[in-house]
Every structure is written in C-alpha cells, then in structure tokens.
Design a protein around this motif. Structure first.
Motif, PDB file in Angstrom:
ATOM      1  N   MET A 182       9.082 -36.381  24.928  1.00 51.37           N
ATOM      2  CA  MET A 182       9.850 -37.607  24.667  1.00 51.37           C
ATOM      3  C   MET A 182       9.414 -38.772  25.559  1.00 51.37           C
ATOM      4  O   MET A 182       9.502 -39.931  25.179  1.00 51.37           O
ATOM      5  CB  MET A 182      11.350 -37.356  24.828  1.00 51.37           C
ATOM      6  N   PRO A 184       6.444 -40.765  26.933  1.00 51.34           N
ATOM      7  CA  PRO A 184       4.998 -40.903  26.741  1.00 51.34           C
ATOM      8  C   PRO A 184       4.242 -40.771  28.065  1.00 51.34           C
ATOM      9  O   PRO A 184       4.824 -40.825  29.147  1.00 51.34           O
ATOM     10  CB  PRO A 184       4.851 -42.323  26.166  1.00 51.34           C
ATOM     11  N   ARG A 266       3.972 -45.481  22.323  1.00 53.88           N
ATOM     12  CA  ARG A 266       4.019 -44.229  21.548  1.00 53.88           C
ATOM     13  C   ARG A 266       2.898 -44.142  20.517  1.00 53.88           C
ATOM     14  O   ARG A 266       2.323 -43.067  20.303  1.00 53.88           O
ATOM     15  CB  ARG A 266       5.383 -44.078  20.870  1.00 53.88           C
ATOM     16  N   MET A 639       6.311 -42.154  15.224  1.00 57.77           N
ATOM     17  CA  MET A 639       7.295 -41.072  15.174  1.00 57.77           C
ATOM     18  C   MET A 639       8.028 -41.068  13.840  1.00 57.77           C
ATOM     19  O   MET A 639       8.741 -40.117  13.538  1.00 57.77           O
ATOM     20  CB  MET A 639       8.263 -41.162  16.342  1.00 57.77           C
TER      21      MET A 639
ATOM     22  N   GLU B  38      12.603 -45.832  27.001  1.00 57.29           N
ATOM     23  CA  GLU B  38      11.799 -46.162  25.818  1.00 57.29           C
ATOM     24  C   GLU B  38      11.000 -44.929  25.402  1.00 57.29           C
ATOM     25  O   GLU B  38      10.161 -44.436  26.144  1.00 57.29           O
ATOM     26  CB  GLU B  38      10.824 -47.311  26.114  1.00 57.29           C
ATOM     27  N   GLY B  39      11.264 -44.440  24.189  1.00 57.81           N
ATOM     28  CA  GLY B  39      10.546 -43.261  23.717  1.00 57.81           C
ATOM     29  C   GLY B  39       9.582 -43.571  22.600  1.00 57.81           C
ATOM     30  O   GLY B  39       8.545 -42.935  22.463  1.00 57.81           O
ATOM     31  N   CYS B  40       9.933 -44.555  21.752  1.00 54.40           N
ATOM     32  CA  CYS B  40       9.057 -44.802  20.599  1.00 54.40           C
ATOM     33  C   CYS B  40       8.931 -46.280  20.256  1.00 54.40           C
ATOM     34  O   CYS B  40       7.986 -46.679  19.605  1.00 54.40           O
ATOM     35  CB  CYS B  40       9.552 -44.039  19.379  1.00 54.40           C
ATOM     36  N   ALA B  41       9.895 -47.084  20.639  1.00 58.46           N
ATOM     37  CA  ALA B  41       9.872 -48.525  20.392  1.00 58.46           C
ATOM     38  C   ALA B  41       9.943 -48.890  18.922  1.00 58.46           C
ATOM     39  O   ALA B  41       9.558 -49.984  18.531  1.00 58.46           O
ATOM     40  CB  ALA B  41       8.639 -49.177  21.033  1.00 58.46           C
ATOM     41  N   GLU B  42      10.414 -47.979  18.085  1.00 59.53           N
ATOM     42  CA  GLU B  42      10.574 -48.380  16.687  1.00 59.53           C
ATOM     43  C   GLU B  42      11.798 -47.768  16.024  1.00 59.53           C
ATOM     44  O   GLU B  42      11.810 -47.533  14.823  1.00 59.53           O
ATOM     45  CB  GLU B  42       9.314 -48.076  15.900  1.00 59.53           C
ATOM     46  N   GLY B  43      12.811 -47.506  16.825  1.00 61.02           N
ATOM     47  CA  GLY B  43      14.082 -47.106  16.250  1.00 61.02           C
ATOM     48  C   GLY B  43      14.135 -45.690  15.731  1.00 61.02           C
ATOM     49  O   GLY B  43      15.065 -45.327  15.014  1.00 61.02           O
ATOM     50  N   GLU B  44      13.171 -44.868  16.102  1.00 58.65           N
ATOM     51  CA  GLU B  44      13.127 -43.505  15.581  1.00 58.65           C
ATOM     52  C   GLU B  44      13.771 -42.481  16.504  1.00 58.65           C
ATOM     53  O   GLU B  44      14.340 -41.505  16.036  1.00 58.65           O
ATOM     54  CB  GLU B  44      11.661 -43.072  15.382  1.00 58.65           C
ATOM     55  N   CYS B  45      13.608 -42.658  17.823  1.00 55.72           N
ATOM     56  CA  CYS B  45      13.907 -41.534  18.717  1.00 55.72           C
ATOM     57  C   CYS B  45      15.257 -41.615  19.407  1.00 55.72           C
ATOM     58  O   CYS B  45      15.766 -40.599  19.865  1.00 55.72           O
ATOM     59  CB  CYS B  45      12.795 -41.361  19.745  1.00 55.72           C
ATOM     60  N   ALA B  47      16.118 -42.724  22.314  1.00 54.99           N
ATOM     61  CA  ALA B  47      16.173 -42.638  23.775  1.00 54.99           C
ATOM     62  C   ALA B  47      16.724 -43.924  24.390  1.00 54.99           C
ATOM     63  O   ALA B  47      17.239 -43.921  25.498  1.00 54.99           O
ATOM     64  CB  ALA B  47      14.786 -42.334  24.341  1.00 54.99           C
ATOM     65  N   CYS B  60      15.800 -50.921  21.395  1.00 51.96           N
ATOM     66  CA  CYS B  60      14.437 -51.409  21.121  1.00 51.96           C
ATOM     67  C   CYS B  60      14.385 -52.218  19.837  1.00 51.96           C
ATOM     68  O   CYS B  60      13.391 -52.873  19.545  1.00 51.96           O
ATOM     69  CB  CYS B  60      13.453 -50.236  21.039  1.00 51.96           C
TER      70      CYS B  60
ATOM     71  N   MET C  32      11.211 -55.775  13.413  1.00 54.81           N
ATOM     72  CA  MET C  32      10.890 -55.388  14.798  1.00 54.81           C
ATOM     73  C   MET C  32       9.765 -54.355  14.813  1.00 54.81           C
ATOM     74  O   MET C  32       9.007 -54.270  15.770  1.00 54.81           O
ATOM     75  CB  MET C  32      12.118 -54.793  15.496  1.00 54.81           C
ATOM     76  N   VAL C  33       9.700 -53.546  13.771  1.00 53.54           N
ATOM     77  CA  VAL C  33       8.634 -52.544  13.693  1.00 53.54           C
ATOM     78  C   VAL C  33       7.352 -53.188  13.181  1.00 53.54           C
ATOM     79  O   VAL C  33       6.265 -52.981  13.714  1.00 53.54           O
ATOM     80  CB  VAL C  33       9.060 -51.365  12.779  1.00 53.54           C
ATOM     81  N   ARG C  36       5.813 -55.551  15.926  1.00 53.15           N
ATOM     82  CA  ARG C  36       5.623 -55.095  17.310  1.00 53.15           C
ATOM     83  C   ARG C  36       4.178 -54.634  17.457  1.00 53.15           C
ATOM     84  O   ARG C  36       3.532 -54.225  16.487  1.00 53.15           O
ATOM     85  CB  ARG C  36       6.610 -53.981  17.644  1.00 53.15           C
ATOM     86  N   LEU C 101      20.709 -46.831  13.715  1.00 55.79           N
ATOM     87  CA  LEU C 101      19.964 -47.815  12.934  1.00 55.79           C
ATOM     88  C   LEU C 101      20.823 -48.386  11.806  1.00 55.79           C
ATOM     89  O   LEU C 101      20.733 -49.570  11.480  1.00 55.79           O
ATOM     90  CB  LEU C 101      18.692 -47.180  12.375  1.00 55.79           C
ATOM     91  N   ASN C 186      17.078 -38.808   9.257  1.00 49.66           N
ATOM     92  CA  ASN C 186      16.250 -39.777   9.974  1.00 49.66           C
ATOM     93  C   ASN C 186      14.845 -39.784   9.357  1.00 49.66           C
ATOM     94  O   ASN C 186      13.840 -39.711  10.049  1.00 49.66           O
ATOM     95  CB  ASN C 186      16.193 -39.368  11.453  1.00 49.66           C
TER      96      ASN C 186
END
Lengths: 713, 157, 281
Positions: A182, A184, A266, A639, B38-45, B47, B60, C32-33, C36, C101, C186
């Motif tokens: 988890m 990086p 990531r 991910m 911060e684990g992924c920076a795209e709303g997936e994880c 953290a 994030c 945001m995705v 980024r 989300l 998810n």
C-alpha cells in the motif's frame, strides 16, 4: 496441546499505525530536502545515441552515470551486478533509469523529465519466453539469453518411462503479479554531518542497501548508514528494488550536497518496479495401468526480464518446489530463467515456489481428471512422508502431518461430500490443494552466504535491546521477536526494545525474506536470549551474540544442487468452493478453508493474519490480477486497472493450525509468511475446473479465460 | 492564490494557496497531518480518506478550493475522541493492523459507517470498507474490528 | 497555473463558463484522475476551472409534471438515498466505485465525461433521460443519447453547463441492471446492461434496453425496441433469437486493459437474452 507462546497478544505497533501516529518515510521531515525524478527509457531495447538535456531552471540538477564518484561503479551490486545504476549505452526495458533530475518542485521535475530528448537506435526486443528462447533480436544476455539453466534428477526417469502404460502431457502457465504494497517505494539519501551517507528507506533489507550503495559510490560499507523507516508492506517488492533507487539517489545526494528524496507515484511504481516471474511449465508424466505416477519429465521456464537480479535463486526455488508435497520416484527437471526486454522480474512472496507448486498441483488434478480418479485419493497416493526423498535428493526430516490435516480440513469444509454433491459441470465446484514451503535460504545459503548474527544487550536500566537487521513490514516481527526474547528472559514484552534497524547499530542478521525471519533469525533471538539469561545476574550492561550454525543433519552441494534444499518445511492445505455464473463466467467464491503446519505459532493471531492476507493475495493472483505486456509496457498501470481484491471479493476464511514443533525453530516455529500464499490459486483453479468440467491450465483464471476454455471445448 | 478558511479537527484554519492543490497535500504538507496517506492518488485505495462535512471522501480527489467553510476530520482528530479510541482498540484486539498504511483510512471509513449505521452487519461493514484497499490482512480482521467497535461503542454512535 | 473559480450563484457560474471557457468541475473524480500526472503536483488542467457542486441552484432533487429533476450538483450518494430516484438508476449507481467516491462524484460529471463504460449513464439511457443545458441567455434539453456523441465527446457548447438531469417516471414492470466489473466492488465496468419493460397481461407494452461499454457510446436501439413493443409475450418468445442476433450485430466492443472484445460481446448477448427471455412467455 497449544504452546504458551502461541497465545495472542496485542500487536505492539497496532495503535500507532491505526491512529496515524506511525511515521512512514514520506511522513518524516528532512531539512532542505529536494525531490528526485527519473528520466526513463521509453524503449524496450535500444542503443542510446544522444541525450539532449533541456536548460534546467535554477535549483535543478541533472544526475547521470558521469556523476558516479571515482572508485564507484555504474553497477548495482545485488545477487548479480548486471543492472546499471544509470543506463548510459543501451536500454533494456521501458522505464529503465537514464538519469535523475533533482529539485524542489515535483510538478516541475516531471515536466523537465518529459523535456529530456533521447535519441535511440531501436533494436528488436524479445518480450516473451518464446522470443527469448529463439534469440529474437539477438541475445540480450550472454549468448543464449539464459540467466540460469539447471537440471535435476531423482531416480531413473529414462528407465521408468519405458515401463509407462500411458504418457500424459500438460502445460501450465502463470502470469505476472504486482505487489501493490500500500505504501509505494520511497528512499531518502542524505549526506550526514559525520561524513557518512545516510539512506532512509521503506524496505526489507538494510544491509543489501548498504552494500549496493557502498559499491556504487566506491566507499567502505561503514561509510553508508542505512535506516529503515516504518514500512507499509513489501511482499518481496522491497527486497532488492530499494537498492536500485538508493544507488542513483546516493549519487544525486552527493552531487547536490543535500538530502534527496524519491517517493514513487503509484503509476510509476506499477509501471517500472519488478514483478513476480511469469512461468510456463510443461510435464510429460508416465503412469502405470492403475494411473500411479512412475516418472515425470518437467521443464520450467521463467520470464526473468531485462536484468538478472535474483532470478537464479527464484528459479532454484521454483524447480525445488515443482514436485510439491508428492514423492515422485523418478524425475527429471530442467529449469531456465530467460532474459527478456521487460521490467526485471524479482522477489515476490513465495519466490518461485508459487509458480512451481501451482503447476504441480494443477497437473496432479489434470492427471486425476484424465484418469477418471478422485482428485484427493489420487493425490493422497503420492504424498511424501518423513524420510522421503526430495527432488534434490534431500530428506524430509520432519513428520509430515498431511494425512491428519486432510481429515481436519474435510471436517471443516465438508469437502468430500461436496465433491459428490456438486456434479462436474454443474457450475458449482470445490477445489483442493496441498503445498509446502521451505523456510530460509536455499541450500546452505544461511551458512555460506548470510551467516546471520543476532545481538542482545541488557542495559543498566534493565531494558533489553534486541539488535537484529530484520524489519517489521506488516508481518508482525516487532511483536513476535519481542515475544520470543521476553518469554525466554521471563520479562514483560514491553521491556524488550527493538527499533527499526539502523546498520550502524545492529549486526547483519540477514535480509527479511525467504520465510527466514522467524524460522532462522527467531531461533538466533531465542538462543541469544538464553545466553543473556545465563548472565542475567551480572552487574551493568551485558552484551551477548549468537551466530547461525547449520543443523548438522543437513547436507548440500551447491554445484550439483544436491541435498537438503531447505532446513525445514511448512505444510498446508486449502479448500475453495465456487459458483460460476453461466452467463458471465464470473466466479463467486462461496467458501475458503485452510489448515497449516507452521511448527508452532509464535502468535496465533499474527499467523492467522498471515493466513488471511496470504490467501486473499493468492486469490488475487489466481483470479483477478491480470498484468499484460504490449510492446514492452504493462497495460494495467493504475490501481483501477490492476485489480487487487477488495473487502467484498471473497468471503471470510476459516483456518486452523496443527502443531508440529521444529527442533531448530524458536519454540518449535517454522516459517509462515510465504507458505500461506502457496496454495489458494491452485485450489481456486481446481474448483473452477469442477464447476465447468474443463481443464484450467493458467492463472489468472479470469472470466474471459473461463469463457475461452468453456466455449472452445 | 486564494484564501481559504476551513476547519480541521475542530480548529479553524486559514491558508492562502493554489485552490487546485489537493486537500491531501494541504493536510500533509501545510498542516503536518501525516496520518492521511497517499496510496494511489486516484481515488482507488482510500488511504487518504478523511471526513468532510460528515461524509467520507478521498482527500486526493478534493481540490482545496472546494473546501471553503468545510469541516474536515482526519485520523489525528478522530483519535482524540471516544469513538476514535474505541475503533483503535477494537482494531488492535482484532488483529486488524499489519503494515498499517491503509489503517488510518480504514478507521475513517469505519467512523463514517458507524455514524450512519451504528450496528452494521458483516455485509454492510464489507461494503463500507470496499473503497479502502488493504494488501496485508485479507480484510477479515478489519471487518471484525469494525463489528467489535460497534459492539463496544454502543451509545457512542 | 490555471485559475479556479468558485462562483456564488449559477448565474455567475454561467457567466464565467461563457467568458473564460472554463472547465466545469463537479465532483472532480474523473477530472482529478484525467489531469493528474505526478504525486504531490497540482493537476494540469487545460483551462481555468469552475467549481460547481456548492451551488444551491443545482443541488436540488424535485419532481415536476411526473418527471424527476436531478440537480447536476447532487452526489451519487445523495441520489442513492432519495426515495423518488428510479430503482434501476439506484441499482446502477450502487455499483459505481465505493462509498467515499460516491460522496464526491456526480452523475452530471459522469455524463459530461462521456465514457461508454459509465454505469449510471447506461441506466439513464434505459430510463429515457434528458439533460438540461443552460447558458447565460437560454437553456435547452437534449435526450441523453443526443447529448453524448462519442467517447469523451458531448454536445455541450462552450457557454453551457449541464444543470439538470430529467428522468421521466419509470412505469416498467420488469427491470434488469447488471454490471460485469473488473471485481466485485470498487470496480470499473467491462460491460453493463440496463433494461426495463412494461408488460400488461400477455403483451409487451414498452421495452428499453441499454448496453454499456460495448460500443463508442452506450448502445440503445429505439428501432429494435419499437419492433418488440406491441408483441405478445409468445410472439417475442418465437422471435427472440432474431432480436438477439439483431442486437449482436450492433455490439462492437473493443479489447482493452479491462477485458476483451470477444468476452464483452458474448456476455452482453447472454445478458440481453436473459432479459428478453424474462419478459417473453
């Protein structure tokens, strides 16, 4: 009877981690730190003709191979040193580091890296095992693209094949797997006030990092001080790769004279850091008229990627595991690790064993299916026993409790009844897998390569310092090591001090990998504690140490790969029940059962945590985690696209342990961390086979693949 | 640059910054709240989960410019409350913590769940955690931790 | 660095949109995705950004003339908990991402992102939804399938904002929403189906079928639906394979990192057949 040590205690790190108080690398502050970003190869295989660096704004520095100090080497000293710190003549994979740009703003660094223009002369890449074997584009490594090529023999396979009633052929393959720790990857390198180079990192092996950095910088190892930070998961992914980051970062930190940190994004982490080796294993199996296996001829091939790193050792474990828990009397095994133009394959929980075990277990189930025999009965006929001969002609020295474990897991899961009830092809299935895993380094590696040392110090304030280089990375070592020492010394656990290791302060007890921390180092902790206890009455500070000694009953010839490949084995069985949707081929896992022999659990809760996590990670490997390569690039780079299991993908696991104390383990314990990963993919595949009444021969078993085998039958 | 006033863990904060910066970065870098990961920076994880105006969000995914007047709770705030302490203890007793990188985010998701549903079923707990990825535990013990917190924390939510 | 605007009224937002060509920013979970590029760096937006979801004017959910109006600023979580939102849409939204989300993301943002794999959008097609597009001077309505023209492409004009989603009352008696995702939660869609039918006695009065992620936009064939409507259930049963084949011919999925064209086509057809079978005799 349950050993006293097995009774769970609260993990010592639980509260700080949950509350957010624990400081991981990116949470620490380093005065004046700059960030680094790699300029990476965009080609899988090419000569570098020219690199045009843009004008850098003030405060930004370009760092490449020409900055390696005199006396240093542009090589990363890992098990092999073929991987350069900075590629300067050729690139061998997409993402290989050409240079670093260092500076204060991460967005600016990314833009500057994109502005570096590299002129390449493209060469034809070899990406698959077949392309590597046919030397597509010419050899990448040596003259044959083989990092390693091993042959094992047990019994007299040629003679046995002559007696075959039938010969059955099979091919099993496994895919890439990404670790998705988890947290990086991250490293900070800092020139220290005392003239040393400090390296702060998230990872498993502080002394590996020290060795690699010293080699690249051309300094004595003592001039490098490595401090592990709280590590947010690793699974083998932080065994060698921190060496890759640290070496280039050390060069950069020396050049700019300031701390430099590299915290992987990531997408960067998934795209460019090592993965589990994809494998392809073919079997030719001779059976007699009753279907019993007379002999096997097995060929194991691994896709090892662009640099060797530890692939040789991964291959060893893969071929040593490829008969799994079965005593096949006559066996011929060839194993090869191929160089390809992919991101280098490297350590990942199980280290080759999951590939070998999966292949064998699925092959055994195919044999049973082909011969029309009951899977479990068929497998049981071939089980290895105490004293049995392994594929390296070593002995199983411990009692094999599999027969007892089979009965236990049958009671837990109702496996035998379900096999009868679910008809083949009824879209419901139940799968069964058995497996074992050697604890510790392969062969005599613990004796010849690692020679681990543990120190323990009674302080004048009565606290005890436990000095080891093994790290907590989630697996619970902070708790279990303290428990071992505290129980021997008859002290409360919180009187044992065990800090995240710093190479200036702890002896080299070896890396945190290979299921060796408990089984090997834990034993050293226990023995050191015994020595300290004997001297407990002495005034003031008392320092003791204990060094590894190979159990005398073991023998090993590294040249011939002959003898006892591992000091001890953990054993396990998994049962998995599934339902396959006939419209979408999606699989719903209805039940998961597991039983393991890890000797004695140092802490039942910690072991259960390993069991749960290992099985779910293996089910990801077996069913969800598809990682494809196209033109040398991974297609799943986020991910969102590389899908690990969520809390809703699998049901609650029911697991049990059997005690089987190991003489040379602390309180009888053996390794557990990898064993628990080894069986679930095969049990899942086996369950799907039953549900759709077709052979499953590769993982991940995605709905797309199920449709393919179902429709093309 | 924009001046933004919002509350973090009950304390009013005013900062002047680029409104397009991520809430995650403001919390970690400007306010030193490193319990948010911060684990992924795209709303997936998950953290980086925090609670914004009573709702679980991925920090994030939130530009700080949308936080004017918002009430943010991070792990640093939650851990000082009875609810937070109850979750932390329940997690510790359930074996819910391994590497710990996902755990503060899990704690926030647990708080958000129990705020809406103080006695969740196992299925509801799993659904509530489905945006928080964990690679170590296989989730069972985290789910157990959530249910244990609900049980022990009767009356708190 | 681009500007970010936080208008205090819809009127002001529309003016900023028109004057600055600013990028509408709703929940932001797609943007945001998309923009980024580096951890710790501000996303690289191609234009100034206007934040919208705080505007009260577009946060309402209300019924008018038998139709449901969803303000563009309402989050997925808000519409999931609203009693008047059609079940088919709720089912679809429940499969999107995860709770955190869904507290941020909006359906309006999903529509403007125009991904053929957006689950909520698939349901909106099957519900005959329309979108309201407002500019400083006027407003207009378009059917959702008119608004979305291709992957990432819409009819949104440079001075317009999508302010409302309008959903006619769903009078269907049989419904199916099924998402085949990359995992159980998810997850992103490999494909999806949203379908609804109204049966009266033995007759199929109305049918609406949308298939997601199997073509450049969500796929819906009003023409085929017209052929089915009015048939008796027995007649539909007889001609079922004919209709399945007609749909199959229109399903043109691609291979990508999430699934394969072959799988998408096969499974989309399987699910479609299942739905038609459920309404046939």
């Amino acid at each position: 009877m349950k050993a006293q040590i097995s009774t769970p205690i609260r993990r010592v790190d639980a509260k700080d981690k949950t509350s957010g108080a624990a400081r991981y690398l990116a949470d620490m502050s380093f005065e004046g730190m700059l960030y680094a970003k790699a300029v990476r190869s965009e080609r899988p295989r090419a000569k570098i003709l020219r690199i045009e660096v843009p004008r850098l704004p003030e405060g930004y520095t370009y760092v490449d191979a020409s900055d390696i100090p005199a006396g240093g080497k542009n090589k990363i000293e890992m098990i092999k040193d073929d991987w350069p710190v900075f590629a300067d003549k050729e690139v061998r994979f997409v993402g290989e580091t050409l240079a670093l740009i260092v500076g204060p703003d991460r967005g600016m660094l990314n833009r500057l890296c994109r502005e570096v223009k590299v002129e390449y002369q493209d060469l034809e890449p070899a990406l698959t095992i077949d392309e590597a074997e046919s030397l597509k584009g010419g050899a990448i490594h040596g003259t044959d693209n083989l990092y390693a090529d091993y042959n094992l023999r047990k019994g007299d396979p040629e003679e046995a094949f002559k007696k075959a009633d039938r010969i059955i052929e099979d091919e099993i393959s496994t895919g890439y797997q990404e670790h998705i720790y988890m947290e990086p990857q991250g490293v900070v390198a800092r020139p220290e006030a005392d003239g040393k180079l400090g390296v702060y990192f998230s990872g498993q092996c502080p002394f590996y990092v020290r060795h690699a950095v010293a080699g690249a910088m051309g300094v004595d190892e003592e001039m490098v001080r490595v401090q592990q930070a709280v590590t947010g998961g690793a699974f083998g992914g932080k065994e060698h790769y921190p060496d890759v980051i640290s070496t280039s970062l050390a060069v950069a930190a020396r050049k700019v004279g300031r701390p430099v940190g590299y915290f992987f994004d990531r997408v960067e982490d998934i795209s460019y850091t090592p993965k589990r080796h994809p494998s392809r294993t073919t079997f030719r199996t001779a059976v007699d008229e009753r279907g019993n296996v007379l002999a096997m001829d097995i060929d194991v091939k691994l896709n090892a990627g662009a640099y060797e790193s530890c692939s040789m050792v991964v291959l060893q474990r893969a071929i040593f595991s490829v008969n799994s828990v079965y005593d096949i009397q006559n066996v011929k095994i060839r194993g090869r690790a191929f160089a390809t133009n992919n991101v280098p394959s490297d350590a990942y929980r199980g280290f080759g064993a999951p590939q070998g075990l999966f292949a064998m277990e699925v092959h055994m189930s195919h044999l049973a299916r082909t011969l029309g025999l009951s899977d479990l009965k068929y497998k049981s006929r071939h089980l290895i026993k105490k004293g049995g001969l392994t594929v390296t002609n070593g002995r199983i020295h411990e009692e094999v409790k599999l027969p007892e474990m089979i009965e236990r897991i049958d009671e837990m899961s109702d496996y035998r009844r379900k096999v009868k009830e679910f008809k083949k092809g009824s879209w419901r299935g139940v799968g069964f897998s058995m497996f074992n895993h050697g604890s510790g380094f392969t062969g005599n590696g613990e004796q010849e390569i690692i020679r681990g040392v543990v120190k323990m110090r009674k302080r004048s304030d009565g606290l005890v310092d436990l000095l080891v280089s093994n790290v907590e990375m989630g697996q619970g070592l902070q708790t279990t090591f303290r428990k071992i020492a505290a129980m021997v010394l008859d002290l409360p656990v919180d009187q044992v001090v065990y800090n995240d290791p710093n190479t200036d302060l702890v002896p080299d007890s070896g890396p945190t990998c290979a299921s060796r921390s408990i089984a090997i180092v834990g034993y050293l902790v226990q023995e050191a504690a015994k020595k300290l206890k004997a001297r407990w009455g002495e005034e003031g500070e008392v320092l003791v140490e204990h060094r590894y000694a190979h159990p005398p009953r073991l023998h090993w010839d590294q040249e011939k790969l002959d003898g006892d490949a591992y000091p001890s084995y953990g054993w396990g069985i998994n049962v998995i029940e599934v339902e396959v949707d006939p419209l979408t081929y999606e699989v719903e896992t209805k039940g998961i059962w597991a039983i393991h022999d890890v000797g004695v659990a140092i802490d039942e809760k910690v072991v259960e945590g390993q069991v749960d996590g290992g099985i779910i990670q293996a089910l990801g490997y077996g069913s969800l985690e598809k990682l494809e390569v196209k033109d040398g690039r991974f297609q799943q780079r986020t991910m969102a696209d590389y899908t690990i299991p969520t809390s809703m993908d699998f049901p609650r696991i029911k697991s049990a342990l059997v005690d089987n104390p190991y003489e040379y383990g602390p309180f009888g314990a053996k390794g557990a961390g990898e064993l628990v990963f080894d069986g679930a993919a095969a049990a899942f595949a086996d369950a799907v086979q039953m549900a759709i009444d077709r052979d499953i021969s590769r993982i991940p078993v995605t709905p797309e693949y199920i449709m393919e085998v179902y429709e093309n039958d | 640059m924009t001046k933004i006033t919002f509350s973090v863990n009950g304390e009013s904060r005013t900062i002047e910054t680029d409104p397009l910066r991520r809430l995650l970065d403001v919390l970690r870098e400007d306010l030193g709240l490193t319990g948010v990961k911060e684990g992924c920076a795209e709303g997936e994880c998950g953290a980086c989960s925090v609670i914004k105006d009573g709702l679980l969000v991925n920090s994030c995914m939130v530009p700080i410019g949308t936080c004017e007047g918002a009430r943010i709770v991070t792990p640093e705030g939650l851990r000082e409350t009875d609810r937070g302490r109850t979750i932390i203890d329940a997690y510790a007793d359930s074996g819910a913590v391994q590497c710990g990188f996902c755990t503060p985010g899990m704690m926030m998701a647990t708080e958000a769940l129990l705020e809406k549903n103080s006695q969740p079923s196992e299925a509801e707990a799993r659904e509530a955690l489905s945006g928080n990825l964990c690679r170590c535990t296989g989730y069972d013990m985290i789910v157990e931790g959530v249910l244990k917190a609900a049980e022990r924390g009767k009356g708190l939510w | 660095m681009v500007e970010a605007y936080r208008p205090s009224s819809l009127e002001e937002a529309l003016k900023i949109r028109a004057d600055k060509g600013a990028l509408p920013f709703a929940g932001g979970t797609d943007l945001m995705v998309k923009y980024r590029y580096e951890s710790g760096a501000v996303p690289e937006y191609p234009a100034p950004v206007i934040f919208l979801t705080h505007l009260e004017e577009i946060r309402k959910i209300y019924s008018q003339d038998g139709e449901l109006h969803l303000g563009a600023g309402t989050s997925l979580a808000e519409l999931m908990s609203h009693s008047e939102v059609p079940e088919l849409l709720k089912e679809a939204v429940r499969t999107i991402a995860a709770p955190g989300l869904r507290n941020t993301a909006t359906l309006a943002g999903n529509i403007c992102n125009a991904s053929p794999a957006a689950d909520g959008v698939c349901a909106l097609y099957a519900l005959d939804s329309r979108v309201k597009l407002s500019s400083p001077r006027s407003s207009r309505e378009l059917a959702i399938y008119e608004f979305i023209t291709g992957p990432g492409k819409t009819e949104l004009r440079e001075d317009e904002l999508l302010t409302e989603i309008i959903i006619p009352r769903d009078r269907s008696t049989t419904r199916l929403f099924r998402k085949v995702g990359t995992r159980k939660a998810n997850a992103l869609s490999k494909l999806s189906i949203a379908a609804a039918a109204r049966l009266s006695g033995e007759r199929v009065d109305e049918v609406r079928i949308a298939l997601g992620a199997v073509a450049p936009t969500v796929l819906r064939s009003v023409e085929l639906e017209k052929q089915i409507q009015g048939l008796s259930r027995a007649e539909l049963s007889e001609r079922l394979e004919h209709f399945v084949q007609s749909y199959e011919a229109m399903v043109q999925p691609i291979d990508d990192q999430r699934s394969t064209a072959v799988y998408r086509k096969k499974v989309a057809v399987n699910l479609l057949r299942q739905f038609l079978t459920s309404i046939a005799a």
